[in-house]
Enzyme design. Structure first.
Site, PDB file in Angstrom:
ATOM      1  N   CYS A 130      -9.524 -15.730  40.353  1.00 40.68           N
ATOM      2  CA  CYS A 130      -9.384 -16.495  41.605  1.00 40.68           C
ATOM      3  C   CYS A 130     -10.731 -16.844  42.236  1.00 40.68           C
ATOM      4  CB  CYS A 130      -8.527 -15.726  42.596  1.00 40.68           C
ATOM      5  SG  CYS A 130      -6.864 -15.500  41.971  1.00 40.68           S
ATOM      6  N   ASN A 165      -0.499 -19.582  45.215  1.00 42.14           N
ATOM      7  CA  ASN A 165      -1.836 -19.176  44.760  1.00 42.14           C
ATOM      8  C   ASN A 165      -2.098 -19.839  43.409  1.00 42.14           C
ATOM      9  OD1 ASN A 165      -4.101 -17.918  43.752  1.00 42.14           O
ATOM     10  ND2 ASN A 165      -3.425 -15.832  44.231  1.00 42.14           N
ATOM     11  N   HIS A 190      -9.931 -19.131  49.591  1.00 46.70           N
ATOM     12  CA  HIS A 190      -8.989 -19.037  48.473  1.00 46.70           C
ATOM     13  C   HIS A 190      -7.597 -18.819  49.056  1.00 46.70           C
ATOM     14  CE1 HIS A 190      -6.873 -17.934  44.953  1.00 46.70           C
ATOM     15  NE2 HIS A 190      -6.841 -16.635  45.207  1.00 46.70           N
TER      16      HIS A 190
HETATM   17  N1  ACO Z   1      11.227 -10.469  47.235  1.00 48.19           N
HETATM   18  C1  ACO Z   1      11.863  -9.482  47.886  1.00 48.19           C
HETATM   19  N2  ACO Z   1      11.402  -8.219  47.931  1.00 48.19           N
HETATM   20  C2  ACO Z   1      10.259  -7.955  47.282  1.00 48.19           C
HETATM   21  C3  ACO Z   1       9.546  -8.942  46.582  1.00 48.19           C
HETATM   22  C4  ACO Z   1      10.072 -10.239  46.565  1.00 48.19           C
HETATM   23  N3  ACO Z   1       9.475 -11.277  45.931  1.00 48.19           N
HETATM   24  N4  ACO Z   1       8.448  -8.376  46.047  1.00 48.19           N
HETATM   25  C5  ACO Z   1       8.451  -7.086  46.402  1.00 48.19           C
HETATM   26  N5  ACO Z   1       9.550  -6.833  47.145  1.00 48.19           N
HETATM   27  C6  ACO Z   1       9.964  -5.568  47.733  1.00 48.19           C
HETATM   28  C7  ACO Z   1       9.342  -4.386  47.041  1.00 48.19           C
HETATM   29  O1  ACO Z   1      10.084  -4.045  45.892  1.00 48.19           O
HETATM   30  C8  ACO Z   1       9.441  -3.343  48.131  1.00 48.19           C
HETATM   31  O2  ACO Z   1      10.752  -2.845  48.144  1.00 48.19           O
HETATM   32  P1  ACO Z   1      11.025  -1.268  48.408  1.00 48.19           P
HETATM   33  O3  ACO Z   1      10.461  -1.022  49.782  1.00 48.19           O
HETATM   34  O4  ACO Z   1      12.503  -1.169  48.304  1.00 48.19           O
HETATM   35  O5  ACO Z   1      10.268  -0.542  47.337  1.00 48.19           O
HETATM   36  C9  ACO Z   1       9.229  -4.138  49.413  1.00 48.19           C
HETATM   37  O6  ACO Z   1       9.496  -5.501  49.062  1.00 48.19           O
HETATM   38  C10 ACO Z   1       7.825  -4.043  49.929  1.00 48.19           C
HETATM   39  O7  ACO Z   1       6.927  -4.266  48.854  1.00 48.19           O
HETATM   40  P2  ACO Z   1       5.373  -4.179  49.054  1.00 48.19           P
HETATM   41  O8  ACO Z   1       4.708  -4.350  47.726  1.00 48.19           O
HETATM   42  O9  ACO Z   1       5.066  -2.978  49.859  1.00 48.19           O
HETATM   43  O10 ACO Z   1       5.135  -5.488  49.920  1.00 48.19           O
HETATM   44  P3  ACO Z   1       3.828  -5.934  50.637  1.00 48.19           P
HETATM   45  O11 ACO Z   1       4.050  -6.044  52.077  1.00 48.19           O
HETATM   46  O12 ACO Z   1       2.622  -5.177  50.158  1.00 48.19           O
HETATM   47  O13 ACO Z   1       3.701  -7.423  50.115  1.00 48.19           O
HETATM   48  C11 ACO Z   1       2.453  -8.674  48.533  1.00 48.19           C
HETATM   49  C12 ACO Z   1       3.529  -7.670  48.732  1.00 48.19           C
HETATM   50  C13 ACO Z   1       2.884  -9.986  49.170  1.00 48.19           C
HETATM   51  C14 ACO Z   1       2.238  -8.900  47.030  1.00 48.19           C
HETATM   52  C15 ACO Z   1       1.161  -8.185  49.205  1.00 48.19           C
HETATM   53  O14 ACO Z   1       0.861  -6.894  48.797  1.00 48.19           O
HETATM   54  C16 ACO Z   1       0.014  -9.070  48.910  1.00 48.19           C
HETATM   55  O15 ACO Z   1      -0.022 -10.207  49.308  1.00 48.19           O
HETATM   56  N6  ACO Z   1      -1.014  -8.545  48.221  1.00 48.19           N
HETATM   57  C17 ACO Z   1      -2.148  -9.332  47.847  1.00 48.19           C
HETATM   58  C18 ACO Z   1      -1.781 -10.034  46.599  1.00 48.19           C
HETATM   59  C19 ACO Z   1      -2.653 -11.190  46.379  1.00 48.19           C
HETATM   60  O16 ACO Z   1      -2.998 -11.918  47.286  1.00 48.19           O
HETATM   61  N7  ACO Z   1      -3.005 -11.374  45.150  1.00 48.19           N
HETATM   62  C20 ACO Z   1      -3.758 -12.420  44.721  1.00 48.19           C
HETATM   63  C21 ACO Z   1      -5.202 -12.233  45.130  1.00 48.19           C
HETATM   64  S1  ACO Z   1      -6.229 -12.235  43.831  1.00 48.19           S
HETATM   65  C22 ACO Z   1      -5.839 -13.591  43.059  1.00 48.19           C
HETATM   66  O17 ACO Z   1      -5.683 -14.587  43.723  1.00 48.19           O
HETATM   67  C23 ACO Z   1      -5.629 -13.576  41.594  1.00 48.19           C
END
Ligand code: ACO
Length: 324
Positions: A114, A281, A251
């Site tokens: 990224c 993304n 980004h």
């Molecule tokens: N739909 C519904 N529920 C979901 C989904 C989905 N798509 N994905 C995860 N969940 C659930 C999980 O299973 C979890 O359920 P549980 O509580 O029963 O176990 C719950 O939602 C919470 O999951 P978390 O992983 O704790 O959710 P979080 O608030 O951390 O959000 C996310 C997840 C959006 C991926 C966040 O962590 C994030 O944005 N991280 C950064 C990721 C990123 O930006 N990556 C790219 C950057 S680097 C690059 O660009 C390559």
């Protein structure tokens, strides 16, 4: 001294749009969850194997050349950032070079996931200001849809496909911060984090292409600190501050990360370019796609000070300050 001045921008997106509701039809997810956690409402997904990374990259490059008022014959360098090349080799940049009919100069790919566009712009800038090349196409292009596990709701909802490009040219500058062109660039990486965001295949390790794996919470935890680190480095190197920035083009990974970074840096929301809602993304393509969007709609204009930043797999992260 020489500066790398941006002459034009361009972008390309696959025609096919996939909404959150469409994903929710086959996956245990919802529009509400995706919008609330990420700000993403839809993404463009390339169709079949006709719309490859090089096809999107070529379209973005042609658009950037048109906006610069140049032709392919004016280009003597192509730096293409991608983590989803058409083939393991040759470099996708050479396919784009061929598509554009360019037979001189150099073309190569650069891999920083990224952060790829920020890395590519920084490297191309150094090759321009050293006098080695005169005019470069700097491209970020991805088809992340090819490396997603479409059964994994924690990753597949986040990404999209697309390409963006800029044309930069060597022009003489005064070495002042009012010069047009790239004013400063700062790149970082730390391989201790390599397993937090990776693809579980590759030619040497597995002989397969592999699929994207991510510890989303871990990425989130480090993102804002790393982003502010490289932006503060840009400010320290130039004497500029957030008050001088006309446009922040981050980004586009997650709206929550963008909002938190802008708030920490005291950049008001009206100066932040957001496209994550419509593109998802797109990894290395996200910054040039966002930049082109804001140039096309008239927000970013000649003379504006634009701050670019990215953070991604590796981890890698970086910033570029450019006066358009
Ligand atoms: N739909 C519904 N529920 C979901 C989904 C989905 N798509 N994905 C995860 N969940 C659930 C999980 O299973 C979890 O359920 P549980 O509580 O029963 O176990 C719950 O939602 C919470 O999951 P978390 O992983 O704790 O959710 P979080 O608030 O951390 O959000 C996310 C997840 C959006 C991926 C966040 O962590 C994030 O944005 N991280 C950064 C990721 C990123 O930006 N990556 C790219 C950057 S680097 C690059 O660009 C390559």
């Amino acid at each position: 001294m020489l500066r790398s001045v941006v002459l034009g921008t361009g972008s390309a997106l696959p025609a096919k749009i996939v909404t959150n509701a469409e994903l929710a039809a086959t996956l245990d997810t919802s529009d509400e969850w995706i919008v609330q956690r990420t700000g993403i409402k839809q993404r463009h997904i390339s169709s079949g194997f006709e719309e490859t990374t090089s096809v999107l990259a070529t379209r973005a490059a042609e658009a950037a050349l048109a906006s610069a008022g140049l032709t392919a014959a004016d280009i003597d360098l192509i730096v293409l950032a991608t983590a989803t090349p058409d083939y393991t080799f040759p470099a996708t940049a050479t396919q784009v070079q061929y598509n554009l009919g360019i037979t001189r100069g150099a073309a190569f790919d650069l891999q920083a996931v990224c952060s790829g566009f920020v890395y590519a712009l920084s490297v191309a800038d150094k090759m321009i200001v050293s006098g080695m090349h005169k005019r470069a196409l700097v491209i970020g292009a991805e088809t992340f849809s090819r490396i997603l596990d479409w059964t994994d709701r924690t990753t597949c909802v986040l990404f999209g496909d697309g390409a963006g490009a800029v044309v930069i040219e060597a022009q003489s500058g005064t070495h002042s911060m009012s010069d047009r062109g790239v004013l400063t660039a700062h790149l970082r990486s730390d391989g201790r984090h390599r397993e937090k965001l990776y693809v579980d295949g590759g030619p040497s390790a597995t002989g397969t292409v592999g699929l994207l794996r991510m510890q989303g919470k871990e990425v989130f935890k480090h993102a804002v600190g790393m982003i502010t680190d490289v932006i503060e480095a840009a400010y320290a190197a130039t004497g500029l501050t957030s008050a001088d920035i006309d446009w922040f083009v981050p980004h586009q990974a997650n709206k929550r990360i963008i909002d938190a970074s802008a708030e920490k840096l005291k950049i008001p929301p009206e100066k932040v370019v957001i496209t994550v809602d419509i593109h998802g993304n797109t990894s290395a393509a996200s910054i040039p796609l966002a930049l082109d969007t804001a140039v096309k709609d008239g927000r970013i204009r000649k003379g504006h000070l634009v701050l670019l930043e990215a953070m991604g797999g590796g981890f890698t992260w970086g910033s570029v300050l450019v006066r358009m």
